[in-house]
Write a protein that holds these residues in place. Sequence first.
Motif, mmCIF file in Angstrom:
data_model
loop_
_atom_site.group_PDB
_atom_site.id
_atom_site.type_symbol
_atom_site.label_atom_id
_atom_site.label_comp_id
_atom_site.label_asym_id
_atom_site.label_seq_id
_atom_site.Cartn_x
_atom_site.Cartn_y
_atom_site.Cartn_z
ATOM 1 N N UNK A 1 44.812 20.828 3.113
ATOM 2 C CA UNK A 1 45.320 22.204 3.191
ATOM 3 C C UNK A 1 46.273 22.415 4.381
ATOM 4 N N UNK A 2 45.940 21.804 5.514
ATOM 5 C CA UNK A 2 46.844 21.925 6.662
ATOM 6 C C UNK A 2 48.155 21.191 6.409
ATOM 7 N N UNK A 3 48.079 20.056 5.717
ATOM 8 C CA UNK A 3 49.296 19.315 5.385
ATOM 9 C C UNK A 3 50.246 20.169 4.548
ATOM 10 N N UNK A 4 49.678 20.937 3.609
ATOM 11 C CA UNK A 4 50.507 21.799 2.766
ATOM 12 C C UNK A 4 51.116 22.943 3.562
ATOM 13 N N UNK A 5 50.398 23.432 4.557
ATOM 14 C CA UNK A 5 50.895 24.518 5.392
ATOM 15 C C UNK A 5 52.062 24.061 6.264
ATOM 16 N N UNK A 6 52.032 22.797 6.671
ATOM 17 C CA UNK A 6 53.066 22.256 7.566
ATOM 18 C C UNK A 6 54.462 22.451 6.982
ATOM 19 N N UNK A 7 54.589 22.257 5.666
ATOM 20 C CA UNK A 7 55.899 22.429 5.042
ATOM 21 C C UNK A 7 56.457 23.826 5.297
ATOM 22 N N UNK A 8 55.610 24.853 5.167
ATOM 23 C CA UNK A 8 56.063 26.223 5.397
ATOM 24 C C UNK A 8 56.359 26.480 6.873
ATOM 25 N N UNK A 9 55.578 25.858 7.757
ATOM 26 C CA UNK A 9 55.822 26.032 9.192
ATOM 27 C C UNK A 9 57.181 25.449 9.583
#
Length: 335
Positions: free
Chosen positions: A19-27
């Motif tokens: 889940x954090x990996x997926x958030x990184x793209x948006x960050x």
Amino acid sequence: GLYRAHPYSSKNYVFRNKPEMLIVRDLRWAVNLSYEERHQEAERIISECKILQPGFFECHRAEAMVSLAQNDISRALEAIKIAVRLDDEQPQLHYFLGSLQMRVGNHDAARQSFEKAVSLRNGAIVHIEAARNELARYDFEMAQEFIELAKQAPDFEHFRSVKIVDIQIQLMVREIDYLALCDRFEDAAQCAEDLRIYLSSIEDHRFDARTVSHLMKVIPSLGIIRKNGIFDQELLELLVYLENRFINPVRSSDGQLAPDPGQIVGTLKESGRKPDYGFLACLGQADAFVHINQVSHALWSYMVDGGSVRYDIIIQPDGRVTATNISFEIRNLPD
């Protein structure tokens, strides 16, 4: 597992799960938008990420970078402090925090943050920033220690040797400036000689534009030393070295530096001199016109202070005599 490739690069993110990996793209997207001055869009994305992953420290580091893009250092500091509280074992967070603390002048706290980062993962770039922090404190001995530690760091080769040359030059120039301002002119002159020796050992490809810019800041300090009676052969040789290598280099056909000094030795006359031009005088020679744009700032200041130079003359079709090929004269030192 934990992603830790080059943790001290602001372009890289650490994530602990999918889940954090997926958030990184948006960050990443939010930070890039802020660099394009699309701040409202960036803020919206950061807010959404914080809602989806409230315990993810990289959300707050990204918020700090977005805040920096808007020149809001106070908010950036608060954001990165939250990130540190969420995960105190992330070296890049302490490094980023130290950099911000250094920018606001909190050098003691910055030293602690850099030390914490290194204790978690040794990195050359952290030692370089720590050295820069010590320069702001005028602790030259400690700054030198950090530079030596940077050379021993396991990732030293990843951070080009250009960075080491740059911080070493900043240290030496800052120390010369400090000693000159403290009226310790002999010590400043000795440091200037040390700088000349250091520069002579460095290959051209290890200098970039930023490093040369930092190096040129030594010129006013050399002027202060000279005006206070400490102006020996070594100090003048440093001026000549800077002039030939960085300010107005002349290269031979094989690409090597090959200064070709003029044949006449003279000084700038006081009479008839203006802020941007004057006349070089030599016994037995006609006065030769010289404009400030013909020489470097360092050489012009030297001439205004009475320093001797070598030059050639050109007689124009209308009869005017102008100077050309002007350079320092190292055999005629001021008294």
